[in-house]
Design an enzyme around this catalytic site. Structure first.
Site, PDB file in Angstrom:
ATOM      1  CG  LEU A 123     -73.631 -35.818  18.542  1.00  0.00           C
ATOM      2  CD1 LEU A 123     -72.520 -34.662  18.848  1.00  0.00           C
ATOM      3  CD2 LEU A 123     -72.855 -36.958  18.294  1.00  0.00           C
ATOM      4  CD  GLU A 164     -77.321 -33.409  25.231  1.00  0.00           C
ATOM      5  OE1 GLU A 164     -78.266 -32.858  25.665  1.00  0.00           O
ATOM      6  OE2 GLU A 164     -76.909 -33.190  24.020  1.00  0.00           O
ATOM      7  CG  HIS A 167     -78.949 -28.881  28.037  1.00  0.00           C
ATOM      8  ND1 HIS A 167     -78.973 -27.723  27.711  1.00  0.00           N
ATOM      9  CD2 HIS A 167     -78.658 -29.659  26.879  1.00  0.00           C
ATOM     10  CE1 HIS A 167     -78.502 -27.311  26.438  1.00  0.00           C
ATOM     11  NE2 HIS A 167     -78.369 -28.437  26.126  1.00  0.00           N
ATOM     12  CG  HIS A 173     -77.687 -24.875  23.622  1.00  0.00           C
ATOM     13  ND1 HIS A 173     -78.839 -25.450  22.849  1.00  0.00           N
ATOM     14  CD2 HIS A 173     -76.925 -25.978  24.048  1.00  0.00           C
ATOM     15  CE1 HIS A 173     -78.744 -26.700  22.551  1.00  0.00           C
ATOM     16  NE2 HIS A 173     -77.766 -27.195  23.118  1.00  0.00           N
ATOM     17  CD1 TRP A 175     -77.303 -20.341  19.404  1.00  0.00           C
ATOM     18  CD2 TRP A 175     -75.760 -21.901  20.389  1.00  0.00           C
ATOM     19  NE1 TRP A 175     -77.669 -21.777  19.197  1.00  0.00           N
ATOM     20  CE2 TRP A 175     -76.923 -22.542  19.938  1.00  0.00           C
ATOM     21  CE3 TRP A 175     -74.865 -22.659  21.240  1.00  0.00           C
ATOM     22  CZ2 TRP A 175     -77.142 -23.857  20.030  1.00  0.00           C
ATOM     23  CZ3 TRP A 175     -74.917 -23.947  21.267  1.00  0.00           C
ATOM     24  CH2 TRP A 175     -75.907 -24.515  20.550  1.00  0.00           C
ATOM     25  CB  VAL A 188     -74.490 -17.527  32.071  1.00  0.00           C
ATOM     26  CG1 VAL A 188     -73.247 -17.537  32.768  1.00  0.00           C
ATOM     27  CG2 VAL A 188     -75.306 -18.807  32.502  1.00  0.00           C
ATOM     28  CB  ALA A 195     -73.981 -14.812  16.555  1.00  0.00           C
ATOM     29  CG  ASP A 227     -66.835 -34.926  22.558  1.00  0.00           C
ATOM     30  OD1 ASP A 227     -67.555 -34.537  22.327  1.00  0.00           O
ATOM     31  OD2 ASP A 227     -66.844 -36.344  23.032  1.00  0.00           O
TER      32      ASP A 227
HETATM   33  N1  ARG Z   1     -77.568 -32.137  21.608  1.00  0.00           N
HETATM   34  C1  ARG Z   1     -76.266 -31.900  20.949  1.00  0.00           C
HETATM   35  C2  ARG Z   1     -76.368 -32.690  19.618  1.00  0.00           C
HETATM   36  O1  ARG Z   1     -77.056 -33.601  19.503  1.00  0.00           O
HETATM   37  C3  ARG Z   1     -75.098 -32.380  21.673  1.00  0.00           C
HETATM   38  C4  ARG Z   1     -73.722 -31.722  21.360  1.00  0.00           C
HETATM   39  C5  ARG Z   1     -72.873 -32.237  22.021  1.00  0.00           C
HETATM   40  N2  ARG Z   1     -71.366 -31.903  21.569  1.00  0.00           N
HETATM   41  C6  ARG Z   1     -70.191 -32.561  21.572  1.00  0.00           C
HETATM   42  N3  ARG Z   1     -69.035 -32.093  21.259  1.00  0.00           N
HETATM   43  N4  ARG Z   1     -70.233 -33.616  22.241  1.00  0.00           N
HETATM   44  O2  ARG Z   1     -75.987 -32.123  18.722  1.00  0.00           O
HETATM   45 ZN    ZN Z   2     -77.702 -28.797  23.926  1.00  0.00          ZN
HETATM   46 CA    CA Z   3     -74.171 -14.892  28.569  1.00  0.00          CA
END
Ligand code: ARG
Ligand code: ZN
Ligand code: CA
Length: 254
Positions: A123, A164, A167, A173, A175, A188, A195, A227
């Protein structure tokens, strides 16, 4: 407190077929989402479970399509490039004209967003602060960008860019990328140790790593849920963003 920071944005639309050449309205819809999500002004913030409501942060970050290009000329902040590449991967090819992409605008002055077809179900991806300037920015799948036009469910809420850019502003992330081990976290304190990534539309609470009773904060933008299931950054994440804006991305604070 530094106050509101506005990032000048350049969107590179790198298209192979005409359908990937997304229109200005779709780009504007993405900028609107960013301006809501980074100000905690998104309407769905009301869906944050009560136990985390006090952690919701207004990051005081705003985004605006650039009005001046690197040569000082007026621009709409959109660069359109036709490419022979039918798709790109996470190896930064889209970020250089020499590899069928589009060269960045100076990455200490502009947030560069490349929108293109990505392979392998990707994504989007981002470069963290401190990396090579010539590849700095974020890349988003054309059909996961904005909320109108070609944006396709369940990634038609503009949240891939929210994630993104998280980041790009030094958020990990939620987790901790430890594949379920519970040994690493996101650095954080106010996000529960969790997990692994969550996907789809989980039901609250989802307990892992002894993080009961409230469980994983899967409603956070730095998880992998749909989303329409992610609604918030936390105050602790906001502190990381502030540190980033005081440090490696201080050039954006004017
Ligand atoms: N880097 C993640 C991927 O490509 C992005 C996830 C974004 N999540 C979302 N619900 N838009 O999987
Ligand atoms: Zn990511
Ligand atoms: Ca944390």
């Amino acid at each position: 407190r530094r106050g509101v920071v506005t990032f000048p944005v350049v969107v590179h639309v790198v298209y192979n077929d005409a359908g990937q050449n997304i229109d200005g309205a779709q780009i504007a819809s993405q900028i609107d989402v960013l301006n809501r999500d980074y100000r905690a002004a998104n309407p769905d913030v009301s869906k944050v479970p009560d136990v985390w409501r006090s952690l919701v942060v207004d990051n005081e970050c705003q985004f605006a399509l650039a009005t001046t290009d690197p040569l000082g000329k007026p621009t709409d902040g959109i660069v359109r490039v036709k490419t022979d590449q039918t798709s790109f991967d996470a190896n930064d090819g889209v970020k250089a004209a020499a590899t069928g992409g589009s060269d960045p605008w100076p990455t200490d002055q502009y947030l560069n967003i490349w929108v293109c077809r990505l392979g392998g179900g990707l994504l989007g991806y981002a470069q963290f602060p401190g990396g090579p300037p010539q590849t700095d920015g974020v890349v988003i799948l054309d059909t996961a960008f904005g909320t109108t036009g070609t944006a396709a469910p369940p990634y038609d809420g503009g949240r891939t860019a929210t994630h993104e850019i998280g980041h790009w502003l030094d958020l990990f992330h939620i987790w901790g990328d430890d594949d379920g081990a519970c040994t690493n976290d996101d650095r954080v304190a106010d996000t529960p140790n969790q997990a692994d990534s969550n996907t789809g539309k989980p039901k609250f609470p989802h307990v892992t790593c002894d993080n009961g009773p409230n469980g994983d904060m899967f409603v956070n933008y730095m998880d992998y849920v749909d989303d329409d299931t992610m609604f918030m950054f936390t105050k602790g994440q906001g502190e990381r963003i502030n540190a980033c804006l005081d440090g490696p991305r201080a050039s954006f604070v004017v």
